[in-house]
Design an enzyme around this catalytic site. Structure first.
Site, PDB file in Angstrom:
ATOM      1  N   GLN A 269     106.261  -8.959 -15.668  1.00 18.44           N
ATOM      2  CA  GLN A 269     106.641  -7.737 -14.951  1.00 18.44           C
ATOM      3  C   GLN A 269     107.909  -7.135 -15.542  1.00 18.44           C
ATOM      4  O   GLN A 269     108.058  -5.915 -15.603  1.00 18.44           O
ATOM      5  CB  GLN A 269     106.778  -7.995 -13.453  1.00 18.44           C
ATOM      6  CG  GLN A 269     105.457  -8.378 -12.820  1.00 18.44           C
ATOM      7  CD  GLN A 269     104.298  -7.475 -13.230  1.00 18.44           C
ATOM      8  OE1 GLN A 269     104.210  -6.321 -12.823  1.00 18.44           O
ATOM      9  NE2 GLN A 269     103.387  -7.991 -14.050  1.00 18.44           N
ATOM     10  N   HIS A 272     107.634  -4.352 -18.200  1.00 19.61           N
ATOM     11  CA  HIS A 272     107.207  -2.991 -17.882  1.00 19.61           C
ATOM     12  C   HIS A 272     108.328  -1.980 -18.081  1.00 19.61           C
ATOM     13  O   HIS A 272     108.104  -0.847 -18.496  1.00 19.61           O
ATOM     14  CB  HIS A 272     106.792  -2.896 -16.406  1.00 19.61           C
ATOM     15  CG  HIS A 272     105.365  -3.289 -16.178  1.00 19.61           C
ATOM     16  ND1 HIS A 272     104.322  -2.501 -16.565  1.00 19.61           N
ATOM     17  CD2 HIS A 272     104.804  -4.375 -15.605  1.00 19.61           C
ATOM     18  CE1 HIS A 272     103.181  -3.091 -16.239  1.00 19.61           C
ATOM     19  NE2 HIS A 272     103.450  -4.230 -15.657  1.00 19.61           N
ATOM     20  N   GLU A 337     106.333  -6.625  -4.296  1.00 20.59           N
ATOM     21  CA  GLU A 337     105.065  -6.016  -4.694  1.00 20.59           C
ATOM     22  C   GLU A 337     104.050  -7.127  -4.997  1.00 20.59           C
ATOM     23  O   GLU A 337     102.938  -7.115  -4.494  1.00 20.59           O
ATOM     24  CB  GLU A 337     105.291  -5.154  -5.944  1.00 20.59           C
ATOM     25  CG  GLU A 337     104.027  -4.498  -6.449  1.00 20.59           C
ATOM     26  CD  GLU A 337     104.190  -3.862  -7.825  1.00 20.59           C
ATOM     27  OE1 GLU A 337     105.124  -4.253  -8.566  1.00 20.59           O
ATOM     28  OE2 GLU A 337     103.370  -3.001  -8.179  1.00 20.59           O
ATOM     29  N   HIS A 338     104.464  -8.082  -5.845  1.00 19.57           N
ATOM     30  CA  HIS A 338     103.599  -9.219  -6.175  1.00 19.57           C
ATOM     31  C   HIS A 338     104.284 -10.510  -5.755  1.00 19.57           C
ATOM     32  O   HIS A 338     105.435 -10.735  -6.140  1.00 19.57           O
ATOM     33  CB  HIS A 338     103.373  -9.326  -7.689  1.00 19.57           C
ATOM     34  CG  HIS A 338     102.849  -8.069  -8.316  1.00 19.57           C
ATOM     35  ND1 HIS A 338     103.634  -7.241  -9.086  1.00 19.57           N
ATOM     36  CD2 HIS A 338     101.619  -7.519  -8.306  1.00 19.57           C
ATOM     37  CE1 HIS A 338     102.909  -6.218  -9.516  1.00 19.57           C
ATOM     38  NE2 HIS A 338     101.684  -6.355  -9.053  1.00 19.57           N
ATOM     39  N   ASP A 371      96.661  -7.631 -12.499  1.00 16.51           N
ATOM     40  CA  ASP A 371      96.990  -6.335 -13.096  1.00 16.51           C
ATOM     41  C   ASP A 371      95.776  -5.704 -13.772  1.00 16.51           C
ATOM     42  O   ASP A 371      95.662  -4.478 -13.845  1.00 16.51           O
ATOM     43  CB  ASP A 371      98.087  -6.497 -14.155  1.00 16.51           C
ATOM     44  CG  ASP A 371      99.471  -6.527 -13.531  1.00 16.51           C
ATOM     45  OD1 ASP A 371      99.592  -6.254 -12.326  1.00 16.51           O
ATOM     46  OD2 ASP A 371     100.440  -6.830 -14.260  1.00 16.51           O
ATOM     47  N   HIS A 430      94.671  24.189  30.525  1.00 17.06           N
ATOM     48  CA  HIS A 430      94.066  22.878  30.262  1.00 17.06           C
ATOM     49  C   HIS A 430      93.393  22.373  31.536  1.00 17.06           C
ATOM     50  O   HIS A 430      92.243  21.921  31.523  1.00 17.06           O
ATOM     51  CB  HIS A 430      95.132  21.842  29.863  1.00 17.06           C
ATOM     52  CG  HIS A 430      95.704  22.004  28.490  1.00 17.06           C
ATOM     53  ND1 HIS A 430      96.474  23.054  28.124  1.00 17.06           N
ATOM     54  CD2 HIS A 430      95.614  21.207  27.396  1.00 17.06           C
ATOM     55  CE1 HIS A 430      96.845  22.917  26.874  1.00 17.06           C
ATOM     56  NE2 HIS A 430      96.331  21.801  26.401  1.00 17.06           N
TER      57      HIS A 430
HETATM   58  N1  LIG Z   1     103.267   0.014  -9.161  1.00 16.07           N
HETATM   59  C1  LIG Z   1     102.302   0.165 -10.039  1.00 16.07           C
HETATM   60  O1  LIG Z   1     101.149   0.050  -9.736  1.00 16.07           O
HETATM   61  C2  LIG Z   1     102.633   0.495 -11.476  1.00 16.07           C
HETATM   62  C3  LIG Z   1     101.638   0.452 -12.479  1.00 16.07           C
HETATM   63  C4  LIG Z   1     101.979   0.826 -13.769  1.00 16.07           C
HETATM   64  C5  LIG Z   1     103.292   1.236 -14.035  1.00 16.07           C
HETATM   65  N2  LIG Z   1     104.211   1.223 -13.026  1.00 16.07           N
HETATM   66  C6  LIG Z   1     105.560   1.711 -13.208  1.00 16.07           C
HETATM   67  O2  LIG Z   1     105.442   3.119 -13.447  1.00 16.07           O
HETATM   68  C7  LIG Z   1     106.554   3.546 -14.216  1.00 16.07           C
HETATM   69  C8  LIG Z   1     106.040   4.380 -15.393  1.00 16.07           C
HETATM   70  O3  LIG Z   1     107.117   5.084 -15.953  1.00 16.07           O
HETATM   71  P1  LIG Z   1     107.048   5.765 -17.392  1.00 16.07           P
HETATM   72  O4  LIG Z   1     108.366   6.407 -17.606  1.00 16.07           O
HETATM   73  O5  LIG Z   1     106.536   4.792 -18.375  1.00 16.07           O
HETATM   74  O6  LIG Z   1     105.903   6.878 -17.299  1.00 16.07           O
HETATM   75  P2  LIG Z   1     105.703   8.147 -16.337  1.00 16.07           P
HETATM   76  O7  LIG Z   1     104.403   8.734 -16.738  1.00 16.07           O
HETATM   77  O8  LIG Z   1     105.876   7.783 -14.919  1.00 16.07           O
HETATM   78  O9  LIG Z   1     106.872   9.174 -16.705  1.00 16.07           O
HETATM   79  C9  LIG Z   1     106.903   9.873 -17.919  1.00 16.07           C
HETATM   80  C10 LIG Z   1     107.274  11.314 -17.638  1.00 16.07           C
HETATM   81  O10 LIG Z   1     108.567  11.383 -17.034  1.00 16.07           O
HETATM   82  C11 LIG Z   1     109.144  12.647 -17.307  1.00 16.07           C
HETATM   83  N3  LIG Z   1     110.534  12.507 -17.720  1.00 16.07           N
HETATM   84  C12 LIG Z   1     111.057  11.545 -18.516  1.00 16.07           C
HETATM   85  N4  LIG Z   1     112.376  11.793 -18.707  1.00 16.07           N
HETATM   86  C13 LIG Z   1     112.665  12.941 -18.024  1.00 16.07           C
HETATM   87  C14 LIG Z   1     113.843  13.703 -17.827  1.00 16.07           C
HETATM   88  N5  LIG Z   1     115.004  13.338 -18.364  1.00 16.07           N
HETATM   89  N6  LIG Z   1     113.777  14.797 -17.050  1.00 16.07           N
HETATM   90  C15 LIG Z   1     112.606  15.160 -16.454  1.00 16.07           C
HETATM   91  N7  LIG Z   1     111.458  14.485 -16.634  1.00 16.07           N
HETATM   92  C16 LIG Z   1     111.494  13.375 -17.400  1.00 16.07           C
HETATM   93  C17 LIG Z   1     108.373  13.262 -18.450  1.00 16.07           C
HETATM   94  O11 LIG Z   1     107.704  14.373 -17.984  1.00 16.07           O
HETATM   95  C18 LIG Z   1     107.365  12.184 -18.859  1.00 16.07           C
HETATM   96  O12 LIG Z   1     106.112  12.763 -19.141  1.00 16.07           O
HETATM   97  C19 LIG Z   1     107.292   2.283 -14.637  1.00 16.07           C
HETATM   98  O13 LIG Z   1     108.400   2.134 -13.775  1.00 16.07           O
HETATM   99  C20 LIG Z   1     106.297   1.144 -14.382  1.00 16.07           C
HETATM  100  O14 LIG Z   1     106.908  -0.086 -14.019  1.00 16.07           O
HETATM  101  C21 LIG Z   1     103.902   0.892 -11.776  1.00 16.07           C
HETATM  102  N1  LIG Z   2     102.006  -4.640 -12.935  1.00 18.48           N
HETATM  103  C1  LIG Z   2     101.685  -3.227 -12.791  1.00 18.48           C
HETATM  104  C2  LIG Z   2     101.781  -2.865 -11.321  1.00 18.48           C
HETATM  105  O1  LIG Z   2     103.009  -3.162 -10.822  1.00 18.48           O
HETATM  106  C3  LIG Z   2     100.321  -2.877 -13.253  1.00 18.48           C
HETATM  107  C4  LIG Z   2     100.020  -3.081 -14.684  1.00 18.48           C
HETATM  108  C5  LIG Z   2      99.281  -2.283 -15.511  1.00 18.48           C
HETATM  109  N2  LIG Z   2      99.250  -2.889 -16.711  1.00 18.48           N
HETATM  110  C6  LIG Z   2      99.891  -3.990 -16.661  1.00 18.48           C
HETATM  111  N3  LIG Z   2     100.388  -4.130 -15.417  1.00 18.48           N
HETATM  112 ZN   LIG Z   3     101.973  -5.488 -14.936  1.00 14.77          ZN
END
Ligand SMILES: NC(=O)c1ccc[n+]([C@@H]2O[C@H](COP(=O)([O-])OP(=O)(O)OC[C@H]3O[C@@H](n4cnc5c(N)ncnc54)[C@H](O)[C@@H]3O)[C@@H](O)[C@H]2O)c1
Ligand SMILES: N[C@H](CO)Cc1c[nH]c[nH+]1
Ligand SMILES: [Zn+2]
Length: 440
Positions: A269, A272, A337-338, A371, A430
């Site tokens: 995790q 990520h 979360e997990h 995942d 009513h």
């Molecule tokens: N809980 C879940 O199920 C799960 C699953 C997968 C990923 N995640 C989480 O989701 C998140 C994904 O984040 P990510 O950044 O990789 O992708 P994202 O798609 O959420 O964000 C990317 C976007 O953020 C915007 N951005 C970036 N910097 C910016 C700025 N300075 N100003 C305005 N907009 C801006 C841009 O438009 C970009 O396209 C991670 O925190 C990951 O841990 C959670």
């Molecule tokens: N752990 C993420 C949700 O918190 C989901 C994910 C996608 N790929 C790998 N992991």
């Molecule tokens: Zn994951």
């Protein structure tokens, strides 16, 4: 918390026996994904621009934040043919893995499908609930720091099982790089439209609609702070599922699991995101040391070593507790979360687990399996919101309408009760409406 230093393992060590334990735990868990004033301001500006200027603003922000150079939404739109090509062009092993994961996720969610129901009272009055799918759902697939084909399946398949009329997917493509697995997953999961936009601008487009992007009824899916802030801001205009932020894992170990396995579970995790959180709790001190040694040894072998180091240093912890009872209290306080119950008798723990997005039971159940392909959804409540939120599911793509069908006798029987209560509220229309239907 401290800065990551290359080589050594930098992670907080806490003990429930320490006088300052409660304060340190509080500080460790404090993370509000959508509170920063500057982010709020920027997101508000983006939402307003997309709401008023539609596609033009969407194109501008995509060029700016995803480092693109496109001039129209046509360049940010992918049709069904392109998605099918992506699926067919995958190497066999990837196509097979995606299909296996999709089958398992679909089958799991079929079990969640709620049915409409009704019952009839003795006087012929029928009461019940009718379940209907959303007309159009928007799914956000994150794509800033990593590509998530698995998140396409986890978002789109429950929508499909729920019977949603139209599924609109948005996914950013930083530097214009398309991920074939993401597109293939969209094909497999029956997504209707794909727009390669992300961040707050994509959330705005789904919430308000633009010339190209159809307005949806609900936006689901995880994302970074811009996405989470935007989702919270448009709630009301559209529905949202939850605020799913940076990934988290809490492992509780009784000391009997291979330390290397647990080190990798924690890394899984942490890799990520720098903001992700990995915590290990055990009452076995020697075991905590063994896991720390495994982590230090394995870290340099990780492709995303830098992200893992920062995440562990900023938000990770190894926590020593006195006994099982303290571990239970901690897990319910953290509401992760997990939750990995890496213990001999996970079943015995279950009745005491009140707050966790997903519970992984026993030494063999690596969180990573959940995942990708175990079946349950990986979009889960984070930052302690498992106290009141649930995993993304079929129920998020449906709504319920109450059914009331009074017989003449039923209306007559209920009339006096309604009338008395209505007059108590001084709502005469009513009362009289109910009274008309009372038989002499
Ligand atoms: N809980 C879940 O199920 C799960 C699953 C997968 C990923 N995640 C989480 O989701 C998140 C994904 O984040 P990510 O950044 O990789 O992708 P994202 O798609 O959420 O964000 C990317 C976007 O953020 C915007 N951005 C970036 N910097 C910016 C700025 N300075 N100003 C305005 N907009 C801006 C841009 O438009 C970009 O396209 C991670 O925190 C990951 O841990 C959670
Ligand atoms: N752990 C993420 C949700 O918190 C989901 C994910 C996608 N790929 C790998 N992991
Ligand atoms: Zn994951």
């Amino acid at each position: 918390m401290s800065e990551a230093s290359p080589g050594a393992l930098d992670i907080a060590r806490l003990s429930t026996a320490d006088a300052d334990f409660a304060d340190r735990l509080e500080a460790l868990l404090a993370w509000e994904g959508v509170s920063d004033d500057e982010v709020q301001h920027r997101v508000a500006e983006i939402l307003e621009a997309v709401r008023t200027r539609g596609d033009a603003a969407l194109v501008e922000y995509s060029n700016r934040f995803d480092r693109l150079s496109v001039s129209s939404m046509a360049e940010l739109t992918l049709g069904p043919e392109r998605l099918r090509q992506a699926f067919e062009g995958l190497p066999e092993a990837q196509r097979q893995a995606l299909a296996t994961a999709a089958d398992r996720v679909r089958r799991y969610h079929e079990h969640q499908k709620p049915e409409s129901w009704s019952y009839t009272e003795a006087d012929g009055t029928r009461l019940g609930q009718q379940v209907t799918p959303l007309d159009r759902a928007g799914i956000y697939v994150p794509g800033g720091k990593a590509a998530y084909p698995s998140s396409v399946l986890m978002n789109a398949l429950p929508a499909h099982v729920a019977g949603v009329g139209e599924i609109v997917m948005v996914v950013p493509t930083p530097d214009g790089v398309l991920n074939e697995l993401v597109l293939a997953a969209a094909h497999l999961a029956g997504v209707d439209h794909v727009f390669t936009v992300g961040g707050a601008q994509a959330v705005a487009a789904l919430a308000y609609g633009t010339e190209t992007v159809p307005r949806v009824d609900k936006i689901v899916g995880p994302g970074n702070i811009y996405v989470a802030t935007a989702k919270r801001a448009v709630f009301g205009q559209v529905g949202i599922d939850m605020i799913a932020g940076p990934s988290e894992i809490l492992v509780i170990s009784d000391g009997g699991t291979d330390p290397d396995w647990l080190a990798m579970d924690l890394f899984s995790q942490a890799e990520h995101d720098e903001d992700a959180q990995s915590i290990l709790v055990s009452w076995d001190d020697a075991h905590l040391e063994a896991v720390a040694a495994s982590m230090a040894r394995l870290l340099p072998t990780m492709e995303r070593e830098a992200i893992i180091r920062t995440s562990l240093a900023e938000r990770g912890a190894l926590i020593h507790c006195r006994d099982r009872a303290e571990a239970v209290a901690l897990l319910n306080r953290i509401a992760p979360e997990h939750l990995e119950l890496s213990v001999a008798d996970p079943e015995a723990w279950l009745p005491e687990v009140r707050h966790a997005g997903a519970i992984f039971m026993g030494r063999f159940t690596a969180e990573a399996l959940g995942d990708y392909c175990a079946g349950p959804n990986h979009v889960l409540p984070t930052s302690g919101t498992a106290r009141f939120s649930s995993p993304l599911g079929v129920y998020d793509f449906q709504k319920r309408s109450s059914l009331i069908e009074c017989s003449a006798e039923g209306a007559s029987g209920l009339g006096p009760t309604a009338s008395v209560l209505a007059r108590g509220e001084s709502l005469t229309a009513h009362a009289r409406s109910a009274e008309y239907r009372i038989r002499d």
